[in-house]
Design a protein around this motif. Structure first.
Motif, PDB file in Angstrom:
ATOM      1  N   PHE A  14      58.666  46.501  33.004  1.00 51.79           N
ATOM      2  CA  PHE A  14      58.051  45.294  33.544  1.00 51.79           C
ATOM      3  C   PHE A  14      56.605  45.552  33.954  1.00 51.79           C
ATOM      4  O   PHE A  14      55.703  44.782  33.617  1.00 51.79           O
ATOM      5  N   ILE A  15      56.365  46.632  34.646  1.00 55.62           N
ATOM      6  CA  ILE A  15      55.003  46.969  35.079  1.00 55.62           C
ATOM      7  C   ILE A  15      54.127  47.268  33.867  1.00 55.62           C
ATOM      8  O   ILE A  15      52.973  46.845  33.803  1.00 55.62           O
ATOM      9  N   TRP A  18      53.244  43.989  32.272  1.00 49.64           N
ATOM     10  CA  TRP A  18      52.287  43.273  33.118  1.00 49.64           C
ATOM     11  C   TRP A  18      50.879  43.834  32.915  1.00 49.64           C
ATOM     12  O   TRP A  18      49.923  43.079  32.783  1.00 49.64           O
ATOM     13  N   VAL A  21      49.607  42.704  29.455  1.00 47.84           N
ATOM     14  CA  VAL A  21      49.198  41.296  29.415  1.00 47.84           C
ATOM     15  C   VAL A  21      47.858  41.095  30.111  1.00 47.84           C
ATOM     16  O   VAL A  21      47.010  40.336  29.633  1.00 47.84           O
ATOM     17  N   TRP A  22      47.629  41.741  31.224  1.00 50.33           N
ATOM     18  CA  TRP A  22      46.412  41.540  31.998  1.00 50.33           C
ATOM     19  C   TRP A  22      45.264  42.446  31.557  1.00 50.33           C
ATOM     20  O   TRP A  22      44.220  42.463  32.192  1.00 50.33           O
TER      21      TRP A  22
END
Length: 47
Positions: A14-15, A18, A21-22
């Motif tokens: 998940f991290i 994230w 994506v960013w």
């Protein structure tokens, strides 16, 4: 024990997602994808 390992792996995934994506390198691609519904070039799909 196994559920803790699975939870840790999912948290790392998940991290990682994230961060992916960013990432500033992805901004142009995501801006293009966000503008797709606003494009009026594809007239064949309009009823």
């Amino acid at each position: 024990m196994v559920s803790g390992i699975v939870t840790a792996i999912l948290l790392v995934l998940f991290i990682g997602g994230w961060i992916w994506v960013w990432s500033p390198r992805r901004k142009a691609e995501f801006d293009d994808a966000a503008a797709l519904p606003l494009n009026e070039e594809d007239e064949e799909y309009k009823a």
